[in-house]
Scaffold this motif. Structure first.
Motif, PDB file in Angstrom:
ATOM      1  N   PRO A 294       0.834  -1.214   0.000  1.00 17.60           N
ATOM      2  CA  PRO A 294       0.000   0.000   0.000  1.00 17.60           C
ATOM      3  C   PRO A 294       0.865   1.259   0.000  1.00 17.60           C
ATOM      4  CG  PRO A 294      -0.841  -1.578   1.588  1.00 17.60           C
ATOM      5  CD  PRO A 294       0.469  -2.114   1.122  1.00 17.60           C
ATOM      6  N   ALA A 295       0.525   2.195  -0.872  1.00 16.77           N
ATOM      7  CA  ALA A 295       1.321   3.409  -0.996  1.00 16.77           C
ATOM      8  C   ALA A 295       1.308   4.240   0.278  1.00 16.77           C
ATOM      9  CB  ALA A 295       0.806   4.251  -2.176  1.00 16.77           C
ATOM     10  N   ASN A 296       0.192   4.140   1.074  1.00 15.59           N
ATOM     11  CA  ASN A 296       0.117   4.951   2.289  1.00 15.59           C
ATOM     12  C   ASN A 296       1.022   4.430   3.401  1.00 15.59           C
ATOM     13  OD1 ASN A 296      -1.213   2.640   3.036  1.00 15.59           O
ATOM     14  ND2 ASN A 296      -3.158   3.642   3.531  1.00 15.59           N
ATOM     15  N   GLN A 297       1.685   3.275   3.196  1.00 10.65           N
ATOM     16  CA  GLN A 297       2.631   2.761   4.180  1.00 10.65           C
ATOM     17  C   GLN A 297       4.074   3.091   3.814  1.00 10.65           C
ATOM     18  OE1 GLN A 297       0.604  -1.464   4.790  1.00 10.65           O
ATOM     19  NE2 GLN A 297       2.083  -1.039   6.423  1.00 10.65           N
ATOM     20  N   LEU A 298       4.268   3.909   2.783  1.00  9.16           N
ATOM     21  CA  LEU A 298       5.612   4.230   2.327  1.00  9.16           C
ATOM     22  C   LEU A 298       5.789   5.733   2.202  1.00  9.16           C
ATOM     23  CD1 LEU A 298       5.987   1.581  -0.535  1.00  9.16           C
ATOM     24  CD2 LEU A 298       6.835   1.396   1.807  1.00  9.16           C
ATOM     25  N   THR A 299       6.932   6.232   2.617  1.00 11.03           N
ATOM     26  CA  THR A 299       7.336   7.608   2.364  1.00 11.03           C
ATOM     27  C   THR A 299       8.710   7.594   1.705  1.00 11.03           C
ATOM     28  OG1 THR A 299       8.358   7.834   4.549  1.00 11.03           O
ATOM     29  CG2 THR A 299       6.039   8.491   4.337  1.00 11.03           C
ATOM     30  N   ILE A 300       9.051   8.698   1.031  1.00  8.70           N
ATOM     31  CA  ILE A 300      10.308   8.780   0.288  1.00  8.70           C
ATOM     32  C   ILE A 300      11.097   9.998   0.772  1.00  8.70           C
ATOM     33  CG2 ILE A 300      11.372   9.176  -1.976  1.00  8.70           C
ATOM     34  CD1 ILE A 300       9.171   7.644  -3.250  1.00  8.70           C
ATOM     35  N   SER A 301      12.397   9.810   0.948  1.00 10.53           N
ATOM     36  CA  SER A 301      13.309  10.918   1.211  1.00 10.53           C
ATOM     37  C   SER A 301      14.636  10.623   0.530  1.00 10.53           C
ATOM     38  CB  SER A 301      13.517  11.116   2.720  1.00 10.53           C
ATOM     39  OG  SER A 301      14.029   9.937   3.308  1.00 10.53           O
ATOM     40  N   ASN A 302      15.387  11.666   0.221  1.00 10.04           N
ATOM     41  CA  ASN A 302      16.697  11.475  -0.403  1.00 10.04           C
ATOM     42  C   ASN A 302      17.678  12.485   0.173  1.00 10.04           C
ATOM     43  OD1 ASN A 302      15.081  13.391  -2.252  1.00 10.04           O
ATOM     44  ND2 ASN A 302      17.179  13.719  -2.927  1.00 10.04           N
ATOM     45  N   TYR A 303      18.973  12.091   0.215  1.00 12.92           N
ATOM     46  CA  TYR A 303      19.989  12.884   0.913  1.00 12.92           C
ATOM     47  C   TYR A 303      21.174  13.245   0.027  1.00 12.92           C
ATOM     48  CZ  TYR A 303      17.234  11.390   4.892  1.00 12.92           C
ATOM     49  OH  TYR A 303      16.193  11.158   5.749  1.00 12.92           O
ATOM     50  N   GLY A 304      21.065  13.064  -1.282  1.00 14.38           N
ATOM     51  CA  GLY A 304      22.146  13.458  -2.173  1.00 14.38           C
ATOM     52  C   GLY A 304      23.424  12.663  -1.941  1.00 14.38           C
ATOM     53  N   GLY A 305      24.574  13.280  -2.176  1.00 16.68           N
ATOM     54  CA  GLY A 305      25.846  12.601  -1.972  1.00 16.68           C
ATOM     55  C   GLY A 305      26.252  12.619  -0.506  1.00 16.68           C
ATOM     56  N   VAL A 306      26.658  11.471   0.003  1.00 11.09           N
ATOM     57  CA  VAL A 306      27.059  11.341   1.408  1.00 11.09           C
ATOM     58  C   VAL A 306      28.436  10.702   1.470  1.00 11.09           C
ATOM     59  CG1 VAL A 306      24.697  11.181   2.238  1.00 11.09           C
ATOM     60  CG2 VAL A 306      25.921   9.095   1.627  1.00 11.09           C
TER      61      VAL A 306
END
Length: 408
Positions: free
Chosen positions: A377-389
């Motif tokens: 289910p899409a409502n159980q997922l969130t997205i984040s990104n942090y670029g180069g680490v």
């Protein structure tokens, strides 16, 4: 007292069940070597390259001292195909040639020295004035070279290095195609091949070559034992199936034991049946109050790490297998648990803008696999990104080209 005993039993079963769900196994698939000079040889069809370049060349002949430098230069073309067998050693075969220009004595027959009949006026020795004529002739040269990448040999292999310098030695065959006489002779070649990385597929090149041939190559026998051809060309090379030279490495992959998960499901179902049976026994005992115990699966899955090749956001089949296990556990767990998909890129490779885009695309790729392919289910997922680490694990930049899925 019976209700107290029942509650303790249920708490014990739930604690045991939660412990089994979090029982994961760590599997080592490769051992990484810290030796930067030790790499794994790639397949035969990997790391071929195709290049073309142009520039200037000149003949080192019998009368080159009497001719001004600018008058001796002629256009040069160069094309070649090669392969790197290791980061330090490669071979190539190629063609270079076009025209050469020099001086010849006019007491020789023009037909034998490729003379144009033009008297060269800029001779330094006045006694030679009127005795030297300009000569021009077409020539071709095929050659085979062995290249030694000194940057990788001396400094160790590093993926994505901008500049490499590669001296080379080789043999060839040169022949004159215009006028008389028609020369055809072997050659010895020395040079320096410089490459500048534009991308994984393309490099700029700067190639300095010297070729040694016999004295009669230009049709005139003189004071030299040999004659030479020197050239400098600038061009571009296309890397065919360019593959990184992998070090021996360790990658830790989190996997789930499907047998244990199935056993856990059966025990939870059995626990629910036992609960109903105990409730009925209490009712039959004419208990005035019955405590309704409800069993819920509140399982928070362990984080999962998915890695990507450099400059890629494509999800491999191996990663899809692990994502399938993970998706199944999410769907069978509690529906209000939300998992965050975090994308990362290697700070040491690429610009900040590229790494920002790449980390976002990697997180989106994992999201699409979980939702579209495995029905999470899409409502159980969130997205984040942090670029180069910087290196997140084991001081290894490959483990920073990753996505981490973690329950909130």
């Amino acid at each position: 007292m019976q209700r107290f005993i029942l509650s303790l039993a249920l708490i014990g079963f739930i604690a045991n069940a939660y412990g089994q769900v979090n029982n994961t196994k760590t599997q080592t698939i490769v051992n990484e070597s810290k030796d930067r000079y030790k790499v794994v040889t790639n397949y035969y069809f990997d790391n071929w390259f195709l290049g073309i370049s142009g520039g200037a060349q000149m003949l080192i002949g019998d009368h080159d001292k009497q001719m001004q430098f600018k008058d001796r230069l002629t256009p040069a073309v160069n094309a070649y195909l090669g392969k790197w067998f290791t980061p330090g050693i490669g071979v190539r075969v190629g063609y270079n040639g076009y025209k050469l220009k020099g001086l010849t004595h006019n007491n020789w027959s023009s037909a034998l020295t490729h003379s144009t009949g033009e008297i060269y006026q800029d001779v330094k020795n006045s006694s030679d004035l009127g005795l030297l004529e300009v000569q021009k002739f077409d020539f071709n040269h095929i050659n085979g070279d062995v290249l030694f990448n000194l940057t990788n040999i001396l400094s160790g292999y590093r993926e994505g290095r901008f500049y490499n310098i590669s001296p080379y030695v080789g043999l060839g065959w040169a022949w004159v195609t215009s006028g008389e006489p028609k020369s055809s002779e072997p050659s010895i070649n020395l040079g320096v091949y410089n490459s500048f990385r534009l991308s994984n597929a393309f490099n700029l090149t700067l190639d300095f070559r010297g070729s040694l041939v016999k004295d009669d190559f230009d049709g005139e026998l003189g004071g030299r034992k040999e004659e030479g051809i020197v050239s400098g060309t600038f061009g571009i090379v296309y890397n065919i199936r360019n593959k990184a030279w992998n070090k021996e490495r360790e990658i830790q992959v989190i996997s789930y034991d499907e047998t244990e998960l199935n056993a856990l499901r059966e025990r939870v179902n059995q626990l629910a049946n036992n609960n109903e049976a105990l409730k009925k026994q209490l009712e039959e005992a004419a208990s005035s109050t019955i405590t309704d115990v409800k069993i819920e699966r509140n399982v928070l899955l362990a984080p999962i790490l998915i890695t990507f090749p450099i400059n890629k956001s494509t999800v491999s089949n191996e990663a899809r297998v692990n994502l399938g296990f993970f998706a199944k556990a999410i769907k069978e767990g509690k529906s209000n648990v939300v998992y965050n998909i975090s994308g990362y890129a290697d700070k040491g490779t690429g610009t900040p803008a590229i790494n920002e885009r790449l980390s976002r695309e990697r997180a989106e790729a994992i999201y699409n696999v979980l939702v579209r392919e495995f029905g999470v289910p899409a409502n159980q997922l969130t997205i984040s990104n942090y670029g180069g680490v910087d290196n997140m694990y084991y001081d290894d930049p490959r483990l920073s080209r990753a996505v981490i899925v973690l329950g909130n």
